[in-house]
Design a protein around this motif. Structure first.
Motif, PDB file in Angstrom:
ATOM      1  N   ALA A 110     -18.782 -48.582   2.786  1.00 41.40           N
ATOM      2  CA  ALA A 110     -20.136 -48.534   2.228  1.00 41.40           C
ATOM      3  C   ALA A 110     -21.090 -47.810   3.166  1.00 41.40           C
ATOM      4  O   ALA A 110     -21.959 -47.033   2.714  1.00 41.40           O
ATOM      5  CB  ALA A 110     -20.630 -49.946   1.959  1.00 41.40           C
ATOM      6  N   GLU A 111     -20.926 -48.014   4.475  1.00 44.02           N
ATOM      7  CA  GLU A 111     -21.767 -47.292   5.433  1.00 44.02           C
ATOM      8  C   GLU A 111     -21.483 -45.795   5.392  1.00 44.02           C
ATOM      9  O   GLU A 111     -22.409 -44.968   5.433  1.00 44.02           O
ATOM     10  CB  GLU A 111     -21.521 -47.848   6.836  1.00 44.02           C
ATOM     11  CG  GLU A 111     -22.017 -49.279   7.022  1.00 44.02           C
ATOM     12  CD  GLU A 111     -21.664 -49.835   8.374  1.00 44.02           C
ATOM     13  OE1 GLU A 111     -20.953 -49.120   9.132  1.00 44.02           O
ATOM     14  OE2 GLU A 111     -22.074 -50.974   8.698  1.00 44.02           O
ATOM     15  N   LYS A 112     -20.209 -45.415   5.289  1.00 46.75           N
ATOM     16  CA  LYS A 112     -19.866 -43.995   5.185  1.00 46.75           C
ATOM     17  C   LYS A 112     -20.417 -43.389   3.897  1.00 46.75           C
ATOM     18  O   LYS A 112     -20.870 -42.237   3.871  1.00 46.75           O
ATOM     19  CB  LYS A 112     -18.340 -43.821   5.224  1.00 46.75           C
ATOM     20  CG  LYS A 112     -17.720 -44.100   6.573  1.00 46.75           C
ATOM     21  CD  LYS A 112     -16.215 -43.858   6.516  1.00 46.75           C
ATOM     22  CE  LYS A 112     -15.572 -44.150   7.866  1.00 46.75           C
ATOM     23  NZ  LYS A 112     -14.100 -43.940   7.822  1.00 46.75           N
ATOM     24  N   TYR A 113     -20.377 -44.184   2.816  1.00 43.30           N
ATOM     25  CA  TYR A 113     -20.902 -43.695   1.537  1.00 43.30           C
ATOM     26  C   TYR A 113     -22.394 -43.399   1.626  1.00 43.30           C
ATOM     27  O   TYR A 113     -22.875 -42.361   1.148  1.00 43.30           O
ATOM     28  CB  TYR A 113     -20.616 -44.731   0.456  1.00 43.30           C
ATOM     29  CG  TYR A 113     -21.288 -44.464  -0.867  1.00 43.30           C
ATOM     30  CD1 TYR A 113     -20.787 -43.515  -1.743  1.00 43.30           C
ATOM     31  CD2 TYR A 113     -22.435 -45.162  -1.227  1.00 43.30           C
ATOM     32  CE1 TYR A 113     -21.412 -43.263  -2.962  1.00 43.30           C
ATOM     33  CE2 TYR A 113     -23.060 -44.929  -2.430  1.00 43.30           C
ATOM     34  CZ  TYR A 113     -22.551 -43.974  -3.290  1.00 43.30           C
ATOM     35  OH  TYR A 113     -23.179 -43.732  -4.487  1.00 43.30           O
ATOM     36  N   LYS A 114     -23.145 -44.300   2.251  1.00 42.00           N
ATOM     37  CA  LYS A 114     -24.589 -44.078   2.394  1.00 42.00           C
ATOM     38  C   LYS A 114     -24.874 -42.842   3.249  1.00 42.00           C
ATOM     39  O   LYS A 114     -25.769 -42.050   2.939  1.00 42.00           O
ATOM     40  CB  LYS A 114     -25.234 -45.311   3.013  1.00 42.00           C
ATOM     41  CG  LYS A 114     -25.240 -46.529   2.109  1.00 42.00           C
ATOM     42  CD  LYS A 114     -25.873 -47.726   2.805  1.00 42.00           C
ATOM     43  CE  LYS A 114     -25.841 -48.953   1.902  1.00 42.00           C
ATOM     44  NZ  LYS A 114     -26.422 -50.154   2.584  1.00 42.00           N
ATOM     45  N   ARG A 116     -26.696 -39.347   1.933  1.00 43.58           N
ATOM     46  CA  ARG A 116     -27.888 -38.761   2.560  1.00 43.58           C
ATOM     47  C   ARG A 116     -27.635 -37.307   2.958  1.00 43.58           C
ATOM     48  O   ARG A 116     -28.512 -36.437   2.810  1.00 43.58           O
ATOM     49  CB  ARG A 116     -28.277 -39.606   3.770  1.00 43.58           C
ATOM     50  CG  ARG A 116     -29.547 -39.193   4.460  1.00 43.58           C
ATOM     51  CD  ARG A 116     -29.917 -40.206   5.527  1.00 43.58           C
ATOM     52  NE  ARG A 116     -30.376 -41.432   4.924  1.00 43.58           N
ATOM     53  CZ  ARG A 116     -31.636 -41.648   4.531  1.00 43.58           C
ATOM     54  NH1 ARG A 116     -32.548 -40.700   4.680  1.00 43.58           N
ATOM     55  NH2 ARG A 116     -31.984 -42.798   4.012  1.00 43.58           N
ATOM     56  N   ARG A 117     -26.431 -37.020   3.464  1.00 42.69           N
ATOM     57  CA  ARG A 117     -26.107 -35.640   3.838  1.00 42.69           C
ATOM     58  C   ARG A 117     -26.099 -34.722   2.618  1.00 42.69           C
ATOM     59  O   ARG A 117     -26.596 -33.592   2.674  1.00 42.69           O
ATOM     60  CB  ARG A 117     -24.740 -35.610   4.521  1.00 42.69           C
ATOM     61  CG  ARG A 117     -24.737 -36.184   5.924  1.00 42.69           C
ATOM     62  CD  ARG A 117     -23.323 -36.225   6.472  1.00 42.69           C
ATOM     63  NE  ARG A 117     -23.286 -36.745   7.835  1.00 42.69           N
ATOM     64  CZ  ARG A 117     -22.156 -37.016   8.493  1.00 42.69           C
ATOM     65  NH1 ARG A 117     -20.975 -36.821   7.900  1.00 42.69           N
ATOM     66  NH2 ARG A 117     -22.216 -37.479   9.722  1.00 42.69           N
ATOM     67  N   SER A 149     -15.101 -36.495  -7.004  1.00 37.39           N
ATOM     68  CA  SER A 149     -16.180 -37.414  -7.344  1.00 37.39           C
ATOM     69  C   SER A 149     -16.597 -38.181  -6.099  1.00 37.39           C
ATOM     70  O   SER A 149     -15.869 -38.239  -5.098  1.00 37.39           O
ATOM     71  CB  SER A 149     -15.749 -38.394  -8.441  1.00 37.39           C
ATOM     72  OG  SER A 149     -14.658 -39.170  -7.990  1.00 37.39           O
ATOM     73  N   MET A 150     -17.783 -38.780  -6.186  1.00 39.12           N
ATOM     74  CA  MET A 150     -18.315 -39.557  -5.084  1.00 39.12           C
ATOM     75  C   MET A 150     -18.918 -40.827  -5.663  1.00 39.12           C
ATOM     76  O   MET A 150     -19.978 -40.788  -6.289  1.00 39.12           O
ATOM     77  CB  MET A 150     -19.383 -38.748  -4.336  1.00 39.12           C
ATOM     78  CG  MET A 150     -19.911 -39.412  -3.083  1.00 39.12           C
ATOM     79  SD  MET A 150     -21.036 -38.332  -2.196  1.00 39.12           S
ATOM     80  CE  MET A 150     -21.610 -39.430  -0.920  1.00 39.12           C
ATOM     81  N   GLU A 151     -18.216 -41.933  -5.507  1.00 36.05           N
ATOM     82  CA  GLU A 151     -18.638 -43.200  -6.080  1.00 36.05           C
ATOM     83  C   GLU A 151     -18.695 -44.268  -4.980  1.00 36.05           C
ATOM     84  O   GLU A 151     -18.137 -44.096  -3.900  1.00 36.05           O
ATOM     85  CB  GLU A 151     -17.677 -43.640  -7.184  1.00 36.05           C
ATOM     86  CG  GLU A 151     -17.683 -42.720  -8.392  1.00 36.05           C
ATOM     87  CD  GLU A 151     -16.770 -43.217  -9.487  1.00 36.05           C
ATOM     88  OE1 GLU A 151     -16.088 -44.236  -9.246  1.00 36.05           O
ATOM     89  OE2 GLU A 151     -16.723 -42.589 -10.559  1.00 36.05           O
ATOM     90  N   HIS A 152     -19.350 -45.360  -5.326  1.00 39.20           N
ATOM     91  CA  HIS A 152     -19.500 -46.454  -4.359  1.00 39.20           C
ATOM     92  C   HIS A 152     -18.146 -47.120  -4.121  1.00 39.20           C
ATOM     93  O   HIS A 152     -17.322 -47.218  -5.037  1.00 39.20           O
ATOM     94  CB  HIS A 152     -20.504 -47.482  -4.890  1.00 39.20           C
ATOM     95  CG  HIS A 152     -21.029 -48.386  -3.840  1.00 39.20           C
ATOM     96  ND1 HIS A 152     -20.410 -49.583  -3.523  1.00 39.20           N
ATOM     97  CD2 HIS A 152     -22.103 -48.275  -3.009  1.00 39.20           C
ATOM     98  CE1 HIS A 152     -21.087 -50.168  -2.544  1.00 39.20           C
ATOM     99  NE2 HIS A 152     -22.116 -49.410  -2.219  1.00 39.20           N
TER     100      HIS A 152
END
Length: 418
Positions: free
Chosen positions: A63-67, A71-72, A108-111
């Protein structure tokens, strides 16, 4: 009284000390083995917890990597990271990776909560004993759900028995009191009825992922669960398990088929006309539906009963009208080409030629065309009923070709040893 010499006394004392040492050694061995068993159980429990694929720590890190990546990506696209949502991410990914492929194939980029399902965790006490009472059944969550459903069935039957007793007491009341009780009971019954329209049971994969915390459901276990739920719905007081039942059901979206069907036209004489086509194998049908009508059906300018001689073919053509109860309300003018059955040569005399006769594929093509043309006169709910009945779906199956060296597509020659 017996006297013992000194030598024999020494022997007896040494024997007693030896037995005491042996007893102490056996007790020490037992304690050592018990400690080894506890260590082994703790080690196996630790190994099992290590083999859990998606732990809480893993999900937190993902989850931290996803956030951070979100942002990037927002900074890369020149947008505000605080207001950057999932739709913006999909749009930017399509911009960065342009392709004509399906969305399932594209990156794709999902949680992480959507990508990594929560796995089953087994909890033990200090002595290595499992805490869940159904652990040794190997399907503790599924069996716990089955027990819960069965308990609801028992409670519903008990409630039915109490209602029967109360109904026997109502027979002794006066007429005015009876009417008041009936009105109150009817209002309560309407509020307690289960409305399952537009819903379906969850699949085994959905139940495993959303209800059982990742526990796998076998086909036999899924059938057992659905059968148990069916027994619960047969009970008169199944509304007591409304929360559990609706939790195990999913809403089915209504897919309207009116966009694929043309609107009807109004002719000079005021009749409404709708046209549609249908295909089955090599049979191609075109149907003109007239409303209002008397139920007259003509196929290639021939009466319906004369064209189709088999009752099964007639039932196939009339199935859309029978399904909606619209017999003798529309007139049908159909034209069909292709899909004729060639007559068998067996039994025919020499020189005699038999003409081809209609087949079941022609009846199926006409049925599809009638169902499509009916959509111009129906409501979206009725069109959805036709779609769920399979009357708006084209059957694209064909007969398999004969394979060389065999009798038919699948049938093979009889095997002979000699």
């Amino acid at each position: 009284m017996m006297w013992v010499s000194g030598s024999t006394c020494k022997i007896l004392i040494s024997a007693a000390m030896l037995t005491q040492k042996r007893a102490l050694s056996t007790s020490a061995k037992c304690l050592r083995n018990l400690g080894n068993v506890q260590l082994r159980t703790q080690e196996t429990n630790l190994q099992k917890t290590k083999h859990i694929k998606y732990s809480d720590e893993f999900l937190i890190k993902q989850a931290e990597k996803y956030k951070l990546n979100k942002r990037r990506l927002a900074n890369m696209m020149g947008e505000d990271p605080d207001t950057y949502n999932d739709e913006d991410m999909k749009r930017s990914i399509r911009y960065l990776f342009p392709s004509d492929l399906d969305e399932e194939v594209l990156p794709s980029m999902e949680h992480p909560s959507k990508l990594y399902t929560s796995q089953l965790r087994i909890h033990w006490d200090e002595n290595g004993r499992p805490l869940h009472y159904l652990y040794y059944s190997k399907k503790q969550n599924l069996n716990h759900l089955l027990h819960e459903i069965y308990q609801y069935i028992i409670d519903a039957r008990k409630m039915g028995n109490t209602r029967k007793r109360s109904s026997s007491l109502k027979t002794q009341m006066s007429e005015n009191q009876m009417e008041d009780c009936i009105e109150v009971d009817m209002s309560k019954e309407d509020s307690k009825k289960l409305n399952l329209d537009g819903t379906r049971w969850m699949t085994d994969v959905e139940i495993s992922r959303e209800i059982l915390d990742g526990e796998a459901v076998t086909p036999m276990g899924y059938r057992q669960l659905i059968a148990q739920l069916g027994r619960l719905l047969e009970e008169e007081n199944a509304f007591i398990a409304k929360d559990l039942i609706m939790k195990l059901r999913k809403t089915v979206p209504i897919v309207s088929m009116l966009g694929d069907v043309k609107e009807y036209e109004v002719l000079d004489d005021g009749t409404k006309c709708a046209e549609a086509g249908g295909i089955k194998k090599s049979a191609v049908a075109k149907v003109k539906l007239l409303s209002p009508g008397t139920g007259k059906i003509t196929i290639n300018e021939q009466p319906f009963l004369n064209y189709f001689t088999f009752i099964s073919d007639r039932q196939t053509v009339l199935s859309p009208f029978c399904f909606l109860g619209l017999l003798e309300k529309y007139d049908v003018h159909a034209t069909i080409r292709g899909g004729l059955n060639q007559p068998a040569s067996f039994g025919s005399s020499r020189g005699e030629r038999r003409s081809p006769f209609p087949s079941a594929s022609q009846a199926a093509a006409i049925r599809l065309a009638i169902a499509k043309s009916l959509g111009s006169f129906l409501t979206p709910v009725e069109v959805e009923m036709l779609r769920r009945a399979g009357l708006l779906t084209q059957d694209k199956r064909w007969k398999e070709r004969k394979v060389f060296g065999q009798h038919k597509a699948r049938k093979k020659h009889t095997w002979k040893r000699r």
